[in-house]
Write a protein that holds these residues in place. Structure first.
Motif, PDB file in Angstrom:
ATOM      1  N   PRO A  97      41.322  50.161  34.657  1.00 47.89           N
ATOM      2  CA  PRO A  97      41.507  52.021  33.158  1.00 47.89           C
ATOM      3  C   PRO A  97      42.682  51.311  32.365  1.00 47.89           C
ATOM      4  O   PRO A  97      43.834  51.047  33.548  1.00 47.89           O
ATOM      5  N   GLY A  98      42.173  50.758  31.279  1.00 43.75           N
ATOM      6  CA  GLY A  98      43.798  50.007  30.553  1.00 43.75           C
ATOM      7  C   GLY A  98      43.643  48.582  29.972  1.00 43.75           C
ATOM      8  O   GLY A  98      45.008  47.979  29.671  1.00 43.75           O
ATOM      9  N   SER A  99      42.666  48.450  29.887  1.00 43.89           N
ATOM     10  CA  SER A  99      42.025  46.959  29.621  1.00 43.89           C
ATOM     11  C   SER A  99      41.784  47.427  28.116  1.00 43.89           C
ATOM     12  O   SER A  99      41.205  47.529  27.594  1.00 43.89           O
ATOM     13  N   ALA A 100      42.342  45.563  27.002  1.00 42.06           N
ATOM     14  CA  ALA A 100      41.632  46.032  25.990  1.00 42.06           C
ATOM     15  C   ALA A 100      40.194  45.310  26.165  1.00 42.06           C
ATOM     16  O   ALA A 100      40.305  44.302  26.995  1.00 42.06           O
ATOM     17  N   SER A 101      39.385  45.464  25.458  1.00 40.41           N
ATOM     18  CA  SER A 101      38.012  44.664  24.676  1.00 40.41           C
ATOM     19  C   SER A 101      38.507  43.032  24.468  1.00 40.41           C
ATOM     20  O   SER A 101      37.211  42.502  24.197  1.00 40.41           O
ATOM     21  N   VAL A 102      39.663  42.756  24.831  1.00 41.10           N
ATOM     22  CA  VAL A 102      39.337  41.370  25.118  1.00 41.10           C
ATOM     23  C   VAL A 102      38.209  40.174  25.096  1.00 41.10           C
ATOM     24  O   VAL A 102      38.175  39.109  25.054  1.00 41.10           O
ATOM     25  N   TRP A 103      38.750  40.764  26.986  1.00 41.45           N
ATOM     26  CA  TRP A 103      37.592  39.035  27.942  1.00 41.45           C
ATOM     27  C   TRP A 103      36.078  39.626  27.449  1.00 41.45           C
ATOM     28  O   TRP A 103      36.085  38.040  27.138  1.00 41.45           O
ATOM     29  N   MET A 104      35.741  40.160  27.164  1.00 42.89           N
ATOM     30  CA  MET A 104      33.703  39.781  26.577  1.00 42.89           C
ATOM     31  C   MET A 104      33.667  39.691  25.061  1.00 42.89           C
ATOM     32  O   MET A 104      33.078  39.020  24.599  1.00 42.89           O
ATOM     33  N   LEU A 375      45.488  35.090  31.574  1.00 39.30           N
ATOM     34  CA  LEU A 375      46.293  35.528  30.861  1.00 39.30           C
ATOM     35  C   LEU A 375      47.046  35.322  30.469  1.00 39.30           C
ATOM     36  O   LEU A 375      47.376  34.577  29.572  1.00 39.30           O
ATOM     37  N   HIS A 376      47.117  33.811  31.323  1.00 42.44           N
ATOM     38  CA  HIS A 376      47.459  32.229  30.591  1.00 42.44           C
ATOM     39  C   HIS A 376      46.854  32.011  29.465  1.00 42.44           C
ATOM     40  O   HIS A 376      48.192  31.309  28.341  1.00 42.44           O
ATOM     41  N   SER A 377      45.563  31.660  29.079  1.00 39.56           N
ATOM     42  CA  SER A 377      44.408  31.297  27.912  1.00 39.56           C
ATOM     43  C   SER A 377      44.061  32.297  27.006  1.00 39.56           C
ATOM     44  O   SER A 377      44.328  32.241  25.880  1.00 39.56           O
ATOM     45  N   PHE A 378      44.236  34.081  27.691  1.00 39.63           N
ATOM     46  CA  PHE A 378      43.758  35.301  26.530  1.00 39.63           C
ATOM     47  C   PHE A 378      44.902  35.473  25.607  1.00 39.63           C
ATOM     48  O   PHE A 378      44.576  35.561  24.500  1.00 39.63           O
ATOM     49  N   THR A 379      45.881  36.009  26.099  1.00 36.46           N
ATOM     50  CA  THR A 379      47.171  36.388  25.216  1.00 36.46           C
ATOM     51  C   THR A 379      47.221  35.441  23.962  1.00 36.46           C
ATOM     52  O   THR A 379      46.517  35.928  23.005  1.00 36.46           O
ATOM     53  N   PRO A 380      47.333  33.937  24.062  1.00 41.22           N
ATOM     54  CA  PRO A 380      47.183  33.599  22.763  1.00 41.22           C
ATOM     55  C   PRO A 380      46.337  33.442  21.863  1.00 41.22           C
ATOM     56  O   PRO A 380      46.718  33.487  20.703  1.00 41.22           O
ATOM     57  N   ALA A 381      44.879  33.606  22.771  1.00 40.82           N
ATOM     58  CA  ALA A 381      43.893  33.691  21.674  1.00 40.82           C
ATOM     59  C   ALA A 381      43.834  34.835  20.422  1.00 40.82           C
ATOM     60  O   ALA A 381      43.372  34.319  19.699  1.00 40.82           O
ATOM     61  N   ILE A 382      43.678  35.637  21.527  1.00 37.51           N
ATOM     62  CA  ILE A 382      42.929  36.697  20.892  1.00 37.51           C
ATOM     63  C   ILE A 382      44.525  37.492  19.996  1.00 37.51           C
ATOM     64  O   ILE A 382      43.990  37.759  19.001  1.00 37.51           O
ATOM     65  N   ASN A 383      45.636  36.956  20.220  1.00 36.93           N
ATOM     66  CA  ASN A 383      46.347  37.180  19.086  1.00 36.93           C
ATOM     67  C   ASN A 383      46.556  36.285  18.214  1.00 36.93           C
ATOM     68  O   ASN A 383      46.538  37.181  16.752  1.00 36.93           O
ATOM     69  N   HIS A 384      45.846  35.319  18.357  1.00 40.21           N
ATOM     70  CA  HIS A 384      45.972  33.963  16.863  1.00 40.21           C
ATOM     71  C   HIS A 384      44.696  34.333  16.517  1.00 40.21           C
ATOM     72  O   HIS A 384      44.653  34.103  14.826  1.00 40.21           O
ATOM     73  N   TYR A 385      43.555  34.585  16.930  1.00 43.09           N
ATOM     74  CA  TYR A 385      42.745  34.298  16.549  1.00 43.09           C
ATOM     75  C   TYR A 385      42.176  36.083  15.550  1.00 43.09           C
ATOM     76  O   TYR A 385      41.767  36.113  14.739  1.00 43.09           O
ATOM     77  N   ILE A 386      42.647  37.002  15.844  1.00 48.06           N
ATOM     78  CA  ILE A 386      42.393  38.000  15.042  1.00 48.06           C
ATOM     79  C   ILE A 386      42.981  38.711  13.650  1.00 48.06           C
ATOM     80  O   ILE A 386      42.956  38.886  12.766  1.00 48.06           O
ATOM     81  N   PHE A 401      47.019  44.924  28.937  1.00 46.36           N
ATOM     82  CA  PHE A 401      46.685  45.743  29.211  1.00 46.36           C
ATOM     83  C   PHE A 401      47.655  47.088  28.684  1.00 46.36           C
ATOM     84  O   PHE A 401      49.300  46.997  28.548  1.00 46.36           O
ATOM     85  N   GLY A 402      47.187  48.509  28.799  1.00 49.66           N
ATOM     86  CA  GLY A 402      48.682  49.665  27.881  1.00 49.66           C
ATOM     87  C   GLY A 402      48.747  50.524  29.055  1.00 49.66           C
ATOM     88  O   GLY A 402      47.903  50.573  30.258  1.00 49.66           O
TER      89      GLY A 402
END
Length: 507
Positions: A97-104, A375-386, A401-402
């Motif tokens: 627990p503590g993960s954003a819904s970014v992955w799926m 994390l290398h690929s997801f973090t920049p992608a979700i921040n830019h996309y949103i 992760f919160g």
């Protein structure tokens, strides 16, 4: 004079607005209730699809009707179809627990997916691309971020103070608290977006499978909301005990799949296809290894030698290594040992990924190679996309992760609750999706869950299992992105009853 006053008033208002924005930015405070809607087009399975994306926040209320938190969500709705009420609604959660819904969201079911290579490794420039396999053609999807994940946050009280850590844990951070407040939130979401007539599904990944298993019954019993399906992606134990010999034995099929992938099996086994190899290993695990481990120190020398040799044959490890571990080989040791002679370690959540440790000695890797890659690929992608495609602006940090720990794991009856929800609702079906190379929530444990959710066997025809040649997030591998979405698509279609077919058990 009036004109000057109006100008002055306008400047004051502008300054107040700017000051409010600046204060909010400085405090990184969430907007409690807002939304931004954008319109899009994409191509799914060769056909054009128009859809809207609603990105925003919706409050969590306490029993007195006061907003105590606000959850960030993204809701995709196809707009080029008639009879919207017949469209299935997928409610999607990740885990931790503590993960954003970014992955799926940006790698599996959504209309946009990561820019990565065919096997799931990062490429630059970072970003997203069209997901030609998204299930948005057959269902609308909402991705929900629980408290303290993504942009979701606990709110301050009337005195400007956050609840105490213990109070926050009581409200949000535990197996049952999590399920309770999320069920209330989903009721509000479904009402606001007029989705009560729609067939509804929950999908959860990793700890999200604990979450959605609990939500299935909570939604029925407390919100009177009934589901057509629950999808468990890389499931946790969902409260089903798998300790002792079962826990130890269930690892071997995963060991065999991983050793096969890395060409560490003997030629006779290596030449088999994975679909031919794994049934052999599963049969040995259930009928030979599990009873042997149950005998503990009182196993006969002859049987122990036979079991050791077969485990070595299927795992790619030496007989000596297995003997030194008393037949109970931990996953951490396996990740370190299998490729030790090559100076490499294996990833935990996806053992196709390789790492390099400071020392080749030791009994566990220094780090998880797959997680750093993701994390290398997801973090920049979700921040830019949103911000740039969905146009949602905030100075809040997106929590991949919160802070949600310590998490209260007591009274975890989510597997039993899922069974009860199925018993109460003849429409409800369950599908499990697992990657063969996932060492954290291994696929054979997923099968074990399926076998033990309903010990009576009366609902076994309402369960299905799908395996993939990748890891925890099997959809990162391009071939499995296509296959797993198609399996979801077929599951949704199969679990929609024909018009007029009642939800009842035949006599």
């Amino acid at each position: 004079m009036l004109k000057s006053n109006s100008l002055a008033h306008g400047l004051i208002c502008a300054l107040l607005v700017f000051g409010s924005f600046a204060a909010s930015a400085n405090n990184r405070e969430i907007e409690v209730d807002n939304q931004v809607v954008t319109e899009h087009k994409t191509t799914i399975k060769g056909k054009r699809v128009s859809y809207s994306a609603t990105t925003g926040t919706q409050p969590v209320w306490d029993e007195e009707g006061k907003a105590v938190a606000s959850l960030f969500y993204t809701y995709y709705q196809r707009t080029d179809v008639k009879e919207q009420e017949k469209r299935p609604l997928i409610m999607s959660f990740n885990g931790g627990p503590g993960s954003a819904s970014v992955w799926m969201h940006v790698a599996y079911t959504g209309p946009r997916t990561l820019r990565i290579d065919e096997e799931g490794y990062p490429v630059q420039p970072y970003g997203v691309q069209t997901n030609p396999y998204s299930i948005l053609d057959v269902a609308d999807i909402v991705f929900i971020n629980p408290v303290n994940t993504g942009y979701s946050r606990v709110l301050k009280d009337e005195e400007g103070k956050l609840p105490s850590k213990e109070k926050q844990k009581e409200m949000f951070f535990g197996v049952n608290a999590d399920v309770k407040y999320l069920a209330e939130w989903l009721n509000t979401f479904v009402s606001r977006h007029n989705r009560w007539p729609s067939p509804k599904y929950l999908i959860g990944e990793s700890y999200g499978t604990t979450r959605v298993s609990g939500l299935a019954l909570e939604l029925q019993n407390s919100q009177w909301m009934y589901l057509n399906g629950v999808v468990l992606v890389s499931p946790t134990d969902i409260g089903i005990e798998r300790n002792g010999p079962v826990k130890s034995a269930n690892r071997l099929p995963y060991f065999a799949a991983t050793a096969w992938h890395h060409n560490k099996l003997e030629p006779e086994l290596q030449k088999l296809d994975l679909d031919e190899l794994l049934p052999q290993v599963e049969e040995f695990t259930l009928n030979k290894l599990l009873p042997a481990l149950a005998k503990g120190a009182f196993i006969s020398p002859e049987e122990k030698a036979e079991i050791t040799a077969t485990m070595a044959r299927y795992s790619g490890l030496s007989e000596k290594a297995i003997e030194q571990n008393n037949l109970d080989v931990s996953t951490a040791f396996f990740w370190k040992e299998l490729l030790r002679d090559e100076g490499k370690t294996l990833g935990r959540l996806d053992s196709r990924y390789l790492g390099i440790d400071e020392k080749e000695s030791g009994d566990r890797p220094d780090y998880w190679a797959e997680l750093t890659s993701w994390l290398h690929s997801f973090t920049p992608a979700i921040n830019h996309y949103i911000k740039h495609e969905l146009k949602y602006e905030t100075d809040l940090k997106y929590n991949m992760f919160g802070p949600v720990h310590p998490w209260d794991r007591s009274d975890n009856n989510t597997g039993k609750n899922l069974r009860q929800a199925m018993a109460q609702n003849p429409y409800l079906n369950v599908m499990i999706q697992s990657g063969y190379y996932d060492g954290a929530t291994n696929y054979f444990d997923g099968k074990y869950n399926m076998w033990h959710i309903d010990p009576s066997g009366k609902m076994r025809d309402r369960f299905s299992f799908k395996g993939y040649r990748s890891g925890h997030m099997m959809y990162l591998r391009r071939a499995d992105l296509e296959a797993s979405n198609e399996d979801l698509r077929e599951f949704i279609k199969a679990s929609l009853p024909a018009e007029g077919v009642p939800a009842q058990y035949p006599r």
